[in-house]
Design a protein around this motif. Structure first.
Motif, mmCIF file in Angstrom:
data_model
loop_
_atom_site.group_PDB
_atom_site.id
_atom_site.type_symbol
_atom_site.label_atom_id
_atom_site.label_comp_id
_atom_site.label_asym_id
_atom_site.label_seq_id
_atom_site.Cartn_x
_atom_site.Cartn_y
_atom_site.Cartn_z
ATOM 1 N N GLY A 1 -4.990 -6.604 8.054
ATOM 2 C CA GLY A 1 -5.637 -5.434 8.614
ATOM 3 C C GLY A 1 -6.330 -4.586 7.568
ATOM 4 N N GLU A 2 -5.714 -4.443 6.408
ATOM 5 C CA GLU A 2 -6.220 -3.491 5.415
ATOM 6 C C GLU A 2 -7.562 -3.904 4.840
ATOM 7 O OE1 GLU A 2 -3.142 -4.469 5.578
ATOM 8 O OE2 GLU A 2 -2.133 -2.600 6.082
ATOM 9 N N GLN B 1 -10.141 7.118 9.538
ATOM 10 C CA GLN B 1 -8.913 7.767 9.073
ATOM 11 C C GLN B 1 -7.812 7.664 10.124
ATOM 12 O OE1 GLN B 1 -10.671 11.534 8.199
ATOM 13 N NE2 GLN B 1 -10.666 11.181 5.984
ATOM 14 N N ASN C 1 -7.387 5.373 12.019
ATOM 15 C CA ASN C 1 -6.909 3.991 12.036
ATOM 16 C C ASN C 1 -6.145 3.632 10.774
ATOM 17 O OD1 ASN C 1 -7.347 2.743 14.390
ATOM 18 N ND2 ASN C 1 -9.362 1.946 13.875
ATOM 19 N N GLY C 2 -5.892 4.624 9.949
ATOM 20 C CA GLY C 2 -5.105 4.337 8.755
ATOM 21 C C GLY C 2 -5.903 3.792 7.593
ATOM 22 N N GLN D 1 1.897 0.181 -0.347
ATOM 23 C CA GLN D 1 2.043 -0.287 1.033
ATOM 24 C C GLN D 1 2.020 -1.810 1.093
ATOM 25 O OE1 GLN D 1 -1.225 1.655 2.948
ATOM 26 N NE2 GLN D 1 -0.501 3.623 2.229
ATOM 27 N N MET E 1 4.470 -5.954 2.591
ATOM 28 C CA MET E 1 4.237 -7.185 3.335
ATOM 29 C C MET E 1 5.303 -8.203 2.949
ATOM 30 S SD MET E 1 1.083 -7.110 4.956
ATOM 31 C CE MET E 1 0.185 -8.621 4.851
ATOM 32 N N TRP F 1 -1.022 -5.714 9.796
ATOM 33 C CA TRP F 1 -1.079 -4.582 8.869
ATOM 34 C C TRP F 1 0.236 -4.494 8.103
ATOM 35 C CZ3 TRP F 1 -4.407 -4.463 12.915
ATOM 36 C CH2 TRP F 1 -5.657 -3.894 12.689
ATOM 37 N N SER F 2 0.166 -3.965 6.868
ATOM 38 C CA SER F 2 1.404 -3.778 6.113
ATOM 39 C C SER F 2 2.268 -2.729 6.787
ATOM 40 C CB SER F 2 1.114 -3.314 4.691
ATOM 41 O OG SER F 2 0.120 -4.091 4.127
ATOM 42 N N TRP F 3 1.598 -1.721 7.287
ATOM 43 C CA TRP F 3 2.291 -0.642 7.964
ATOM 44 C C TRP F 3 1.598 -0.397 9.289
ATOM 45 C CZ3 TRP F 3 6.671 1.805 7.385
ATOM 46 C CH2 TRP F 3 7.300 1.795 6.132
ATOM 47 N N ARG G 1 -0.730 1.103 11.469
ATOM 48 C CA ARG G 1 -1.918 1.781 10.948
ATOM 49 C C ARG G 1 -2.114 3.146 11.568
ATOM 50 N NH1 ARG G 1 -6.939 -0.363 13.900
ATOM 51 N NH2 ARG G 1 -6.048 -1.256 15.763
ATOM 52 N N VAL H 1 0.465 5.302 9.287
ATOM 53 C CA VAL H 1 0.458 5.340 7.829
ATOM 54 C C VAL H 1 -0.207 6.600 7.275
ATOM 55 C CG1 VAL H 1 -1.639 4.000 7.524
ATOM 56 C CG2 VAL H 1 0.116 3.921 5.787
ATOM 57 N N ARG H 2 -1.230 7.109 7.969
ATOM 58 C CA ARG H 2 -1.899 8.304 7.453
ATOM 59 C C ARG H 2 -1.487 9.561 8.199
ATOM 60 N NH1 ARG H 2 -7.640 8.044 4.956
ATOM 61 N NH2 ARG H 2 -7.019 10.198 4.942
ATOM 62 N N TRP I 1 9.326 9.403 6.628
ATOM 63 C CA TRP I 1 9.720 8.192 5.927
ATOM 64 C C TRP I 1 10.926 7.630 6.645
ATOM 65 C CZ3 TRP I 1 14.029 6.233 3.534
ATOM 66 C CH2 TRP I 1 13.811 5.077 2.780
ATOM 67 N N SER I 2 10.918 6.382 6.926
ATOM 68 C CA SER I 2 12.031 5.843 7.685
ATOM 69 C C SER I 2 12.499 4.552 7.067
ATOM 70 C CB SER I 2 11.627 5.594 9.135
ATOM 71 O OG SER I 2 11.009 4.335 9.225
ATOM 72 N N PRO J 1 8.760 -2.442 8.828
ATOM 73 C CA PRO J 1 7.511 -2.644 9.561
ATOM 74 C C PRO J 1 7.633 -3.928 10.397
ATOM 75 C CG PRO J 1 7.094 -2.372 7.224
ATOM 76 C CD PRO J 1 8.569 -2.437 7.397
#
Ligand code: SF4
Ligand code: SF4
Lengths: 516, 242
Positions: free
Chosen positions: A206-207, A313, A315-316, A489, A493, B220-222, B224, B227-228, B234-235, B239
């Protein structure tokens, strides 16, 4: 709007010198192992040519990519849920090793250890699979520089659209022209490989949009090999897993350019972030063939537009990535200047590697009939013979494009699904930049003419200067604008930082609690 | 009833089942990378068609046949009550078994005759091929000589298998069966036993979930959306894709 970020590439084909340094860089890092000797995640082809694997562009043979069915939807041509599962025991359109080449080495040791004899010892070729002596039939780039034209170049699938006469003209000895086409995985927006994988082992990050195969989940159903129309997913015959270009993601995460791009001698490669609207993927990929390029370019959003930024933003997408998108050389080539086109958009995978089509083989020479032009030829035009000339003069603005010795139709079949107009627009811009810069540096072209050229091509003098700068002078940091990977982040993974966060210092492998 | 029967019909099946269950889970967890069908189509594609396709489809049909006699014996018996229907099922099964046999022979020839394939073949691959061949041949032999297997399977073998599963093994009826049938039964257990040690594991990971999964997969790693988001705390929660 569902804005996502994609690390995307632009290759400027006029600059590729066909040195294969990129391929070697990639091979040395990633595919120097048993089972993948034959895999060239980056390969450089001569066009016209049949490429690697042979005739990969011909989907009547390999059934790659998506096709539009009667009801206007798209489905995978040679894989998918029904076809894939029914053919899981034997995949009828999968290329086999002979379509690539049997990997080989030479018995070099024989040269040294051979006893004294009457004849010179030789290093016999042996197969890297069986270890037995073989007759080498094929290599990854045996059609390099038009060698073996009757066998390779003449059989280029892109020639299908050209008339017999046009093909004849192309292959007249004096007119022959070629260019190089370096290829890596396109990290598509609508990847056929991902869609075809029954195990769900292939995914898009995704990133940054990198398409990867999870080696733990791949079960050798090998559907991706068939489904990728670019044949950029390969089967490792030793481990029984498929592998593909990973866009050097470990390097990207550390802020380095991918090895092929870093090492590129011609400096043809650019890498940067594009922001795109993922909501449009399905519709764009399903549109009519003539619309595909436009639709794909329309998905790419202006990184300065406040609304796009807001949506990104939400959407992360991190600020550093948005900033990288604003400086992205790919964005400039693809959207701002409209110079770069996707390779074979008709495969409908929405490839995110864009090519600036080559102008040089197109414009380099004029037909012999055009003697008027020959008379007026610029003194620096190099005359080959009485009738043939290598002309870079600018007497007639677009004449050379129209009388191209390299048929535009051929280019169009590669980059625009057959739309010659689009290729011409790009070539005109490239030519206008040259005319403009020639006025600036040599000064033998009058201002009026240069301005007309720019206007007709639809670019301004500033744009032309920018294009010129990014094309020929750009330094490393301008060619590769790599977004921060945010490993804080990304690392998650693989490992979850929370696992160790609650523990005490170093060295505990179990929870430090009292008792047994 | 002798000790050999006890071993073949009670001891070994339990051992095989345990080894299969524990071994497969262990292998999946510890050597996940090796869980692969190890396709060799890439090295040899043409002959594979005449081996792999009849073999797999035939085997699938036979597997379903055996399972239905095991799971719904009454249904099978009811179906067989009419001779024409019995004939259909028996002939059908026989044809599938022939398909498996033909496929298997092609696979064996293919594996032995190609230099490239020999490189990617392990001893276990040959062992499995041999074992399967033996199994098909005994199966065909039984189907031909001890007729209407679909019926007597449901009346003799099904109760025996259920007695095994319910841990009250009753082998009285089964131990009276001729040795070829016992060999076939033993072969079946042996195959189950070998699953975790061979390429047969691939049948445990048949990609059924592909049918209902969406075509595209993005990871996604987190999350999405979180994340922002300054409000997301913080938990310690993992993920989703971790
Ligand atoms: S080029 Fe092929 S392998 Fe790469 S993402 Fe597209 S479909 Fe997949
Ligand atoms: S290293 Fe660059 S110039 Fe050389 S072949 Fe590759 S892409 Fe072309």
């Amino acid at each position: 709007m569902d804005i996502r970020a994609q690390v995307s590439m632009t290759f400027h084909l006029d600059k590729c010198i066909g040195c294969h340094t990129c391929s070697i860089a990639c091979k040395n890092i990633w595919t120097d192992r048993k089972g993948v000797e034959y895999q060239w995640w980056n390969n450089v082809e001569t066009k016209p040519g049949t490429g690697y694997p042979r005739k990969w562009e011909n989907q009547d043979i390999y059934r790659g990519g998506w096709q539009k069915n009667g009801s206007g939807e798209i489905n995978l041509r040679g894989a998918g849920k029904k076809r894939g599962l029914l053919n899981i025991f034997h995949n009828p359109h999968m290329p086999v090793i002979d379509d690539y080449y049997e990997p080989f080495t030479y018995k070099y040791l024989d040269l040294i250890e051979s006893p004294a004899m009457d004849d010179q010892p030789t290093a016999r070729p042996v197969s890297l699979i069986t270890g037995k002596p073989i007759d080498i039939k094929m290599g990854p780039n045996w059609d390099d520089d038009l060698s073996g034209t009757p066998d390779y170049a003449r059989k280029d699938p892109n020639l299908a659209d050209l008339s017999a006469a046009e093909q004849e003209a192309m292959f007249q000895l004096e007119r022959m022209a070629f260019f190089y086409l370096p290829r890596i995985c396109n990290h598509c927006l609508n990847p056929a490989c991902v869609a075809s994988c029954p195990s769900g082992a292939i995914y898009k990050r995704g990133e940054d949009g990198v398409v990867l195969i999870n080696q733990q989940v791949c079960r050798a159903w090998r559907m991706c090999v068939t489904a990728c129309p670019y044949k950029k997913s390969y089967y490792n015959w030793h481990t029984g897993k498929s592998e593909k270009c990973i866009l050097c993601y470990p390097r990207l995460e550390a802020g380095h350019a991918p090895a092929c791009m870093h090492s590129c001698v011609g400096r043809i490669r650019y890498l940067g972030v594009l922001l795109y609207d993922a909501d449009q993927i399905q519709d764009s990929a399903s549109d009519d063939e003539s619309q595909l390029v436009d639709r794909q370019l329309n998905m790419i959003m202006d990184p300065f537009d406040p609304e796009v930024i807001r949506s990104a933003q939400a959407n992360g997408v991190s600020d550093s990535t948005i900033k990288a998108a604003q400086q992205s050389p790919t964005y400039k080539f693809v959207k701002e200047w409209g110079l770069a086109l996707p390779l074979h958009p008709e495969f409908r995978t929405l490839p995110m590697l864009f090519y600036v089509p080559p102008l040089l083989p197109v414009m380099a020479s004029l037909s012999e009939k055009n003697t008027e032009q020959a008379d007026k030829a610029d003194p620096i035009a190099k005359i080959w013979s009485d009738k043939w000339l290598y002309d870079t003069s600018t007497e007639e603005l677009w004449g050379t494009i129209d009388q191209a010795r390299f048929p535009l139709k051929y280019m169009a079949s590669m980059f625009t699904a057959g739309d010659e107009g689009k290729v011409k627009t790009v070539l005109k811009k490239l030519m206008a930049v040259r005319i403009h810069r020639r006025r600036v540096t040599v000064g033998d072209i009058d201002d009026n003419k240069a301005e007309t050229a720019l206007k007709e091509a639809g670019i301004t003098a500033e744009m032309a200067d920018d294009i010129y700068k990014l094309t020929s002078l750009a330094k490393f940091n301008e060619r590769f604008v790599i977004p921060a990977a945010h490993r804080e982040q990304a690392i998650e993974m693989l490992d979850f930082a929370g696992d160790t966060k609650g523990s005490v210092g170093f060295g505990f492998t179990e929870k430090p609690t009292r008792g047994i | 009833m002798n000790s050999l029967d006890n071993f073949i019909l009670i001891g070994f099946p339990y051992a095989a089942l345990c080894v299969f269950l524990i071994g497969s889970i262990w292998r999946y967890r510890s050597t996940k990378f090796k869980f692969s069908s190890l396709s060799s189509q890439f090295l040899e594609g043409k002959e594979l068609f005449w081996g792999s396709v009849p073999f797999h489809w035939g085997l699938l049909a036979l597997f379903v046949g055996h399972m239905s006699a095991f799971l719904i014996p009454r249904g099978v018996l009811a179906w067989n009550s009419h001779p024409a229907r019995l004939l259909v099922i028996e002939i059908g099964a026989f044809i599938f078994a022939i398909a498996v046999l033909v496929g298997l022979i092609n696979l064996i020839i293919r594996r032995l005759s190609s230099d490239r394939l020999r490189v990617v073949s392990t001893k276990m691959d040959y062992a499995i091929l041999g074992l399967l061949l033996l199994q098909v041949i005994t199966g065909l032999w039984i189907a031909y000589n001890f007729r209407w297997g679909s019926s007597w399977f449901a009346t003799v073998l099904t109760p025996y298998l259920w007695s095994l599963l319910t841990i009250q093994p009753d082998i009285l009826a089964v131990s009276a069966l001729p040795w070829t049938i016992k060999l076939h039964i033993f072969g079946a257990y042996l195959i189950v036993f070998l699953i975790p040690f061979s390429r047969l594991v691939h049948f445990l990971v048949v990609p059924i979930h592909y049918i209902w999964r969406p075509y595209q997969r993005v990871i996604w790693s987190w999350s999405r959306t979180d994340v922002r988001n300054p409000k997301s705390p913080w938990s310690i929660k993992r993920p989703r894709n971790n």
